[in-house]
Design a protein around this motif. Structure first.
Motif, PDB file in Angstrom:
ATOM      1  N   ARG A 157       2.968   2.311   2.445  1.00 33.35           N
ATOM      2  CA  ARG A 157       1.656   2.634   1.914  1.00 33.35           C
ATOM      3  C   ARG A 157       1.668   2.814   0.393  1.00 33.35           C
ATOM      4  NH1 ARG A 157      -1.236   4.234   6.585  1.00 33.35           N
ATOM      5  NH2 ARG A 157       0.151   5.021   8.178  1.00 33.35           N
ATOM      6  N   LEU A 158       2.880   2.968  -0.159  1.00 33.23           N
ATOM      7  CA  LEU A 158       2.973   3.204  -1.597  1.00 33.23           C
ATOM      8  C   LEU A 158       2.411   2.038  -2.382  1.00 33.23           C
ATOM      9  CD1 LEU A 158       6.458   4.855  -2.128  1.00 33.23           C
ATOM     10  CD2 LEU A 158       4.242   5.846  -2.632  1.00 33.23           C
ATOM     11  N   SER A 159       2.637   0.830  -1.896  1.00 31.56           N
ATOM     12  CA  SER A 159       2.107  -0.332  -2.600  1.00 31.56           C
ATOM     13  C   SER A 159       1.917  -1.431  -1.577  1.00 31.56           C
ATOM     14  CB  SER A 159       3.096  -0.787  -3.671  1.00 31.56           C
ATOM     15  OG  SER A 159       4.225  -1.349  -3.056  1.00 31.56           O
ATOM     16  N   ASP A 160       1.281  -2.505  -2.022  1.00 33.72           N
ATOM     17  CA  ASP A 160       1.069  -3.621  -1.108  1.00 33.72           C
ATOM     18  C   ASP A 160       2.263  -4.564  -1.072  1.00 33.72           C
ATOM     19  OD1 ASP A 160      -1.340  -2.819  -0.183  1.00 33.72           O
ATOM     20  OD2 ASP A 160      -2.470  -3.778  -1.795  1.00 33.72           O
ATOM     21  N   GLU A 161       3.267  -4.290  -1.883  1.00 32.69           N
ATOM     22  CA  GLU A 161       4.431  -5.167  -1.908  1.00 32.69           C
ATOM     23  C   GLU A 161       5.126  -5.130  -0.554  1.00 32.69           C
ATOM     24  OE1 GLU A 161       5.751  -3.998  -6.425  1.00 32.69           O
ATOM     25  OE2 GLU A 161       6.136  -2.647  -4.765  1.00 32.69           O
ATOM     26  N   LYS A 162       5.552  -6.297  -0.108  1.00 30.70           N
ATOM     27  CA  LYS A 162       6.275  -6.347   1.161  1.00 30.70           C
ATOM     28  C   LYS A 162       7.631  -7.000   0.906  1.00 30.70           C
ATOM     29  CE  LYS A 162       3.227  -4.838   4.245  1.00 30.70           C
ATOM     30  NZ  LYS A 162       2.786  -3.809   3.278  1.00 30.70           N
ATOM     31  N   PRO A 163       8.697  -6.301   1.242  1.00 34.00           N
ATOM     32  CA  PRO A 163      10.000  -6.911   1.019  1.00 34.00           C
ATOM     33  C   PRO A 163      10.229  -7.991   2.076  1.00 34.00           C
ATOM     34  CG  PRO A 163      10.248  -4.826   2.139  1.00 34.00           C
ATOM     35  CD  PRO A 163       8.781  -5.001   1.905  1.00 34.00           C
ATOM     36  N   ASP A 164      10.830  -9.086   1.687  1.00 36.49           N
ATOM     37  CA  ASP A 164      11.207 -10.070   2.689  1.00 36.49           C
ATOM     38  C   ASP A 164      12.686 -10.330   2.559  1.00 36.49           C
ATOM     39  OD1 ASP A 164      11.424 -11.913   4.615  1.00 36.49           O
ATOM     40  OD2 ASP A 164      10.551 -13.557   3.463  1.00 36.49           O
ATOM     41  N   ALA A 165      13.418  -9.711   3.422  1.00 36.13           N
ATOM     42  CA  ALA A 165      14.869  -9.772   3.305  1.00 36.13           C
ATOM     43  C   ALA A 165      15.481 -10.674   4.347  1.00 36.13           C
ATOM     44  CB  ALA A 165      15.446  -8.374   3.438  1.00 36.13           C
ATOM     45  N   SER A 166      14.637 -11.276   5.194  1.00 38.61           N
ATOM     46  CA  SER A 166      15.229 -11.956   6.348  1.00 38.61           C
ATOM     47  C   SER A 166      16.217 -13.048   5.930  1.00 38.61           C
ATOM     48  CB  SER A 166      14.135 -12.529   7.238  1.00 38.61           C
ATOM     49  OG  SER A 166      13.016 -12.832   6.489  1.00 38.61           O
ATOM     50  N   LYS A 167      15.866 -13.814   4.894  1.00 42.87           N
ATOM     51  CA  LYS A 167      16.746 -14.902   4.451  1.00 42.87           C
ATOM     52  C   LYS A 167      18.064 -14.322   3.919  1.00 42.87           C
ATOM     53  CE  LYS A 167      17.433 -19.191   2.565  1.00 42.87           C
ATOM     54  NZ  LYS A 167      18.820 -18.945   2.172  1.00 42.87           N
ATOM     55  N   ALA A 168      17.933 -13.357   3.010  1.00 41.28           N
ATOM     56  CA  ALA A 168      19.130 -12.748   2.426  1.00 41.28           C
ATOM     57  C   ALA A 168      20.009 -12.142   3.505  1.00 41.28           C
ATOM     58  CB  ALA A 168      18.722 -11.686   1.423  1.00 41.28           C
ATOM     59  N   LEU A 169      19.375 -11.488   4.461  1.00 44.44           N
ATOM     60  CA  LEU A 169      20.145 -10.836   5.505  1.00 44.44           C
ATOM     61  C   LEU A 169      20.817 -11.857   6.413  1.00 44.44           C
ATOM     62  CD1 LEU A 169      17.728  -7.934   6.353  1.00 44.44           C
ATOM     63  CD2 LEU A 169      20.025  -7.717   5.437  1.00 44.44           C
ATOM     64  N   ALA A 170      20.113 -12.927   6.710  1.00 46.44           N
ATOM     65  CA  ALA A 170      20.686 -13.943   7.578  1.00 46.44           C
ATOM     66  C   ALA A 170      21.912 -14.570   6.910  1.00 46.44           C
ATOM     67  CB  ALA A 170      19.648 -15.009   7.900  1.00 46.44           C
ATOM     68  N   ASP A 171      21.767 -14.852   5.606  1.00 46.76           N
ATOM     69  CA  ASP A 171      22.900 -15.424   4.871  1.00 46.76           C
ATOM     70  C   ASP A 171      24.082 -14.467   4.868  1.00 46.76           C
ATOM     71  OD1 ASP A 171      21.427 -17.618   4.401  1.00 46.76           O
ATOM     72  OD2 ASP A 171      20.972 -17.168   2.294  1.00 46.76           O
ATOM     73  N   ALA A 172      23.768 -13.210   4.604  1.00 46.13           N
ATOM     74  CA  ALA A 172      24.833 -12.207   4.560  1.00 46.13           C
ATOM     75  C   ALA A 172      25.535 -12.127   5.904  1.00 46.13           C
ATOM     76  CB  ALA A 172      24.253 -10.851   4.179  1.00 46.13           C
ATOM     77  N   ALA A 173      24.731 -12.219   6.978  1.00 44.55           N
ATOM     78  CA  ALA A 173      25.301 -12.137   8.315  1.00 44.55           C
ATOM     79  C   ALA A 173      26.235 -13.314   8.564  1.00 44.55           C
ATOM     80  CB  ALA A 173      24.191 -12.109   9.353  1.00 44.55           C
ATOM     81  N   ARG A 174      25.825 -14.509   8.100  1.00 42.65           N
ATOM     82  CA  ARG A 174      26.673 -15.696   8.287  1.00 42.65           C
ATOM     83  C   ARG A 174      27.998 -15.516   7.534  1.00 42.65           C
ATOM     84  NH1 ARG A 174      21.824 -18.531   7.095  1.00 42.65           N
ATOM     85  NH2 ARG A 174      20.735 -18.619   9.076  1.00 42.65           N
ATOM     86  N   ASP A 175      27.890 -15.033   6.298  1.00 50.68           N
ATOM     87  CA  ASP A 175      29.103 -14.800   5.508  1.00 50.68           C
ATOM     88  C   ASP A 175      30.021 -13.810   6.211  1.00 50.68           C
ATOM     89  OD1 ASP A 175      28.239 -16.549   3.671  1.00 50.68           O
ATOM     90  OD2 ASP A 175      27.565 -15.049   2.201  1.00 50.68           O
ATOM     91  N   ALA A 176      29.397 -12.767   6.721  1.00 51.20           N
ATOM     92  CA  ALA A 176      30.182 -11.730   7.386  1.00 51.20           C
ATOM     93  C   ALA A 176      30.946 -12.322   8.562  1.00 51.20           C
ATOM     94  CB  ALA A 176      29.265 -10.601   7.860  1.00 51.20           C
ATOM     95  N   ARG A 177      30.286 -13.208   9.284  1.00 49.34           N
ATOM     96  CA  ARG A 177      30.943 -13.823  10.439  1.00 49.34           C
ATOM     97  C   ARG A 177      32.174 -14.614   9.993  1.00 49.34           C
ATOM     98  NH1 ARG A 177      27.775 -17.565  13.736  1.00 49.34           N
ATOM     99  NH2 ARG A 177      29.524 -17.373  15.164  1.00 49.34           N
ATOM    100  N   LYS A 178      31.988 -15.402   8.923  1.00 49.80           N
ATOM    101  CA  LYS A 178      33.104 -16.220   8.429  1.00 49.80           C
ATOM    102  C   LYS A 178      34.254 -15.331   7.979  1.00 49.80           C
ATOM    103  CE  LYS A 178      30.256 -19.945   6.709  1.00 49.80           C
ATOM    104  NZ  LYS A 178      29.495 -20.111   5.478  1.00 49.80           N
TER     105      LYS A 178
END
Lengths: 471, 577
Positions: B176-197
């Motif tokens: 509610r603080l602002s209308d900004e919406k974080p979109d981390a799905s791409k970054a998180l998915a990439d990080a998850a792939r790296d973690a797997r490797k």
């Protein structure tokens, strides 16, 4: 015209001559409004709603920016939502008796707004009100919108010179005395966009001049008109030859359409003209009254059912040869036929033996498919087929007919290539060519409406090249 | 933002029925434990929640009676434009008459436009949310709030766990603080792939033996696993959907690991920051996890000190610190009435003083209103003596004491009346030298208030002096000498006797067994001990008198006095509520 100034005004009226970018201005206002809430756009007919909405879609206005409905439709819903504050009996909402119910609904809506019962609700719902075709408001509608404009900023657009719907008890609002007194005039749209866009600026300018002449009673000499305007001299309304020739005037562009304006008091004349001009069809009124009347009277069980259906088909199509078909049917049914029946005759026999909606559709389709048959009143025929298709049993025919009509009201009309009708039916439609046949029967306003239907050419049939009208 | 104008609860947990008109600001519920305070908070949350599924069980029904539907209705006022939209909610808008609370079916001139949100559960345990409107029902229309409006309305809750709000999650205050919406799905998915490797390589080393066995067995059995099996993170466990973004401090430690109190404080602060568009705030136990000075900070970030109130808050509390910080109109005593329904009782403005000085009184089931410090000390002395001898303390029995600091007796009864009206069991302990107005005393008695006092016209010193043995009397005089000095007590005796009696003489008479003092002399001592500069006129002094002198020598007092003191103690030791 600057839309920001319109958006900053609480009450404003704009005179919008035909083809001068009124829809464009509405679209610009809707787009420019910074308010999160939608604007309420009101007009008069369901067809008008459909037409305006599709033009706003085309202009790229998001549908969340506005709510569009008819004035009476909005009043009906308001009374339906707050019946207790309307002071009216809820029975009026069923519209069983339109002549009584519509005035009661308008009065109900007025008392809801006037009692300030939902002021905050309206303020919360809409950012402003825009009323299109305001010249067509009757006094009662004007009264309601006036009160609404005490709650919401209101902009009304219209053109006194196109006010042609006033008759009988339908007293229209007076533009100068009533509209401009409440809504200070902001100005007049004066760029004839419709003609500029089709490369006929001179015609557009001349029509604006002609509007002024019709308003003041100054004579219009068609011989001095620009080249896009053709004067066809006729000896009178019975000069069939000259009128038919005029009605054949081609569009200067390939595939272009034409609107043919006839005397509004003579619907039969519309059909005569249309049947005489190739590809011309009749424009129907929104009530589709001829079709509804047929649906009400038609009796599947009557011995004459097949004949009646053939007669109906003949009234909506040219070249049916109804008399011959009926004769053949009689012979075929009696089993005295020498020649085997063709497809149409077979369908007619099938219907006569089993008179149900399905076989009726078959018969109509077969008649339509015959060579030499051309559409005359396609909207009526289409509506009939649609209604019959919707019926499971014959007794539903009338009900389905009414439902089909209501659907077509909402969907709006499709414009045929060459359409015949009165100013009342053709107002709101536009084509490349406007052909005014019964010029003598049109008063100043009707004539202005008739003259402005075509964006590239204007053909006027009259006995004299000089036309003078008094308001 | 919208506020709750009225709350109607039926058959929800301990609440059979409750109708409450809260205020726009802070509404802090107090009352005895298990009085249903948290159920009220839960009711509000259930009604406005964005959770699509709530697990409702039979125990959520009042008295487990699943035949009686749970129904919670909130009348929402001060509606935003989107809630007031005619296009969306036209058929459901109603009008609230603010002066008498009547709700008219349709909005109207002079009425506040309101929406009625209802949450109900019947025996099938399926929760159902809808808007109430008679005319919509007649038309066969049914609808609930839009998802967007629901999100905006969903209350923020400062409960036992609130770290939810320190991440950008659905309905969290950060969103509610602002209308900004974080979109981390791409970054998180990439990080998850790296973690797997990366993990795959390490796993080879860590799980080498196990992998060798797997490879051997697979080869022997002809199970196709390729060259060799690999240990990798399960795709499922390493996949991140949507992702959660949470607040961290500068070292990268998630803020949700802050102490409970700090977390709640921070969230309340954030909520305050966005109070113009913040939803209703629900606070379980305002004092939870906070020291007194931080309680004050939290209370002020709830907007308790701001006029007009920036947001609507529903809270519960058991802390005197909280009560002292709030004003009377922000506190509501929740009581169960005789017919089993719950009643919210507003604390009247005249109780503000009592609230500030004796917040404890509002947190206990029984209140003893004492005339002054002497009465308080007197009771406490006896209480302490009883506790030493194995009795339950008055405080543990739920008794709070209020010191009225002297003054007219009517003052005591005014307070008693206020508290009795709020459902407290009330006693008044006073001197009888100044009498209260009979009508007021009768009214308090009618409300169940009981009066403890002395013989006609006696103050506490007179009552004591006239009812104790000479041995006790002597000890009292000696204790007064210890407290104030010989001269002071002597002067009192002299002036109380018009100069004819002396302290030495009286002590001489009291000390040996063979002498006794006369009734007149006793009266002189009583006068000397009482009055303006009474010998034992402090809590501590009278406490010692009661604990050290009178209570241990209770067989040296008259039966009448004994009876009075016992009546008071028995009343106080009896648990109520």
């Amino acid at each position: 015209m600057d839309e920001t100034e319109i958006l900053n005004s609480d009450r404003i009226s704009i005179t919008a001559p035909a083809g001068c970018g009124k829809t464009h201005l509405i679209a610009a206002c809707l787009r420019a409004s910074a308010d999160k809430k939608p604007s309420l756009v009101l007009t008069h007919t369901n067809a008008g709603v459909a037409a305006l909405r599709s033009r706003l879609d085309a202009a790229g206005v998001a549908r969340t920016r506005y709510r569009i409905t008819t004035i009476d439709g909005w009043a009906l819903r308001l009374v339906g939502t707050f019946p207790g504050r309307s002071g009216q009996s809820p029975s009026i909402l069923a519209l069983k008796n339109p002549g009584f119910d519509y005035p009661a609904i308008r009065a109900g809506a007025l008392s809801i707004i006037d009692g300030r019962h939902v002021q905050d609700v309206l303020e919360a719902t809409y950012s402003r009100v825009i009323v299109d075709e305001y010249q067509d408001c009757i006094i009662q509608q004007h009264g309601m919108i006036m009160r609404l404009s005490e709650v919401l900023p209101t902009c009304v657009l219209g053109d006194a010179m196109q006010a042609i719907f006033g008759w009988g008890r339908n007293v229209l609002v007076d533009w100068t005395k009533e509209v401009e007194a409440t809504y200070p005039p902001f100005g007049r749209l004066d760029t004839p966009w419709r003609w500029d866009n089709s490369g006929c600026s001179t015609l557009g300018k001349w029509l604006l001049w002609a509007r002024g002449a019709l308003q003041t009673g100054a004579p219009i000499d068609l011989r001095n008109a620009p080249e896009e305007v053709t004067w066809v001299q006729v000896s009178g309304p019975d000069d069939v030859q000259a009128l038919t020739r005029a009605a054949y005037t081609a569009s200067p562009v390939a595939g272009g359409g034409a609107l043919i304006v006839c005397d509004s008091r003579l619907p039969r004349r519309h059909r005569e003209i249309a049947s005489r001009v190739k590809d011309a069809v009749v424009v129907e009124n929104a009530d589709l009254s001829d079709f509804i009347r047929f649906a009400e009277q038609f009796n599947f069980a009557a011995p004459t059912a097949a004949d009646d259906l053939i007669d109906f088909a003949a009234s909506t199509l040219t070249g049916v040869g109804a008399a011959q078909l009926k004769q053949r049917l009689k012979i075929l049914l009696a089993g005295r036929a020498q020649k085997a029946p063709n497809d149409v005759e077979q369908a007619a026999v099938a219907f006569a033996r089993n008179p149900v909606p399905n076989s009726a559709v078959e018969l109509l389709v077969e008649i339509n498919r015959q060579s030499g048959v051309a559409p005359l009143r396609p909207s009526i025929l289409r509506a009939c087929i649609q209604a019959l298709n919707g019926c499971v049993s014959p007794i539903e025919f009338y009900e389905m007919a009414v439902r089909t009509r209501e659907q077509s009201r909402v969907l709006g009309r499709t414009i045929p290539r060459r359409a015949v009708g009165s100013t009342l039916l053709l107002k709101g439609l536009e084509a490349d060519v406007s052909i005014v046949l019964d010029t003598e029967s049109l008063d100043a306003r009707n004539l202005y409406v008739a003259m402005t239907r075509g964006s590239r050419r204007l053909v006027i049939c009259s006995t004299s090249p000089v036309i003078t009208r008094q308001i | 933002m919208a506020v709750i104008r009225k709350i109607e609860i039926r058959n929800f947990r301990s609440i059979k029925s409750l109708d409450w008109w809260p205020t726009d600001g802070v509404n802090c519920l107090i009352g005895a434990g298990d009085s249903g305070k948290s159920s009220v908070l839960d009711a509000i949350e259930y009604c406005l929640t964005t959770r699509r599924s709530l697990s409702i069980s039979d125990s959520d029904f009042h008295n487990l009676d699943v035949e009686q539907d749970i129904s919670i209705t909130l009348v929402l006022g001060r509606l935003d434009d989107s809630l007031k939209s005619y296009e969306t909610y036209g058929d459901f808008l109603s009008g609230l008459r603010r002066d008498n609370g009547a709700i008219e079916e349709e909005p109207g001139h002079g009425l506040e436009t309101v929406l009625r949100v209802n949450f109900s559960v019947s025996g099938d345990l399926e929760p159902k949310w809808r808007l109430l409107s008679k005319r919509a029902e007649d038309k066969g229309l049914e609808r609930g709030l839009n998802w967007g409006d629901r999100l905006a309305l969903a209350p923020t809750r400062l409960g036992a766990w609130t770290e939810h709000n320190l991440a950008w999650r659905r309905g969290s205050v950060l969103n509610r603080l602002s209308d900004e919406k974080p979109d981390a799905s791409k970054a998180l998915a990439d990080a998850a792939r790296d973690a797997r490797k990366t993990f795959g390589v390490q796993a080879e080393k860590q799980l080498g033996d196990a992998l060798a066995s797997v490879n051997k067995a697979a080869r022997e059995l002809g199970v196709p696993i390729g060259a060799s099996a690999k240990a990798m993170l399960d795709t499922h466990s390493a996949s991140v959907n949507g992702g959660t973004i949470a607040l961290h401090d500068e070292l990268g430690i998630p803020l949700r690991t802050l102490g409970l109190g700090s977390t709640r404080l921070l969230i309340a602060g954030l909520q305050h920051e966005v109070s113009d568009r913040a939803s209703i705030l629900l606070v379980d136990e305002i004092e939870h996890g906070l020291e007194p000075h931080r309680i004050m900070r939290l209370v002020s970030s709830l907007g308790a000190k701001t006029k007009p109130a920036p947001q609507q808050v529903f809270a519960t509390s058991h802390s005197p610190v909280v009560l002292r910080e709030l004003s009377s109109d922000q506190l509501i005593v929740l009581r169960r009435s005789g017919d089993g329904s719950h009643v919210p009782l507003a604390i009247p403005g005249e109780a503000q003083g009592t609230l500030r000085s004796f917040p404890n009184a509002f947190l206990a089931p029984s209140v003893l209103i004492c005339e002054g410090a002497s009465e308080i000390g007197f009771i406490r002395g006896f209480d302490q003596f009883c506790v030493q001898n194995g009795h339950i303390s008055l405080q543990a029995a739920g008794l709070a004491m209020v010191d009225c600091g002297g003054g007219h007796a009517d003052h005591l009864y005014q307070r008693a009346k206020t508290l009795a009206n709020l459902g407290y069991r009330v006693g008044v302990f006073r001197d009888d030298d100044i009498k209260p107005s009979a009508a007021l005393q009768a009214e308090v008695a009618r409300l169940g208030g009981i009066t403890f006092t002395w013989e006609d016209g006696q103050d506490i010193e007179t009552a004591i002096v006239m009812n104790v043995s000479e041995g006790i009397l002597l000890r009292l005089i000696d204790y007064a000498i210890v407290l104030h000095g010989f001269d002071f007590v002597g002067d009192h005796i002299k002036s109380a006797s018009g100069g004819i009696e002396t302290l030495e003489n009286l002590r001489g008479l009291l000390y040996p067994q063979q002498h006794t003092i006369t009734a007149d002399q006793r009266a002189i001592i009583a006068r000397a001990a009482g009055g303006k500069n009474a010998w034992f006129k402090s809590v501590g002094a009278m406490e010692s008198v009661a604990r050290e002198i009178i209570a241990p020598n209770f067989d040296g007092v008259t039966e009448d006095f004994k009876a009075k003191v016992n009546a008071l103690l028995v009343w106080g030791q009896t648990f109520y509520g």
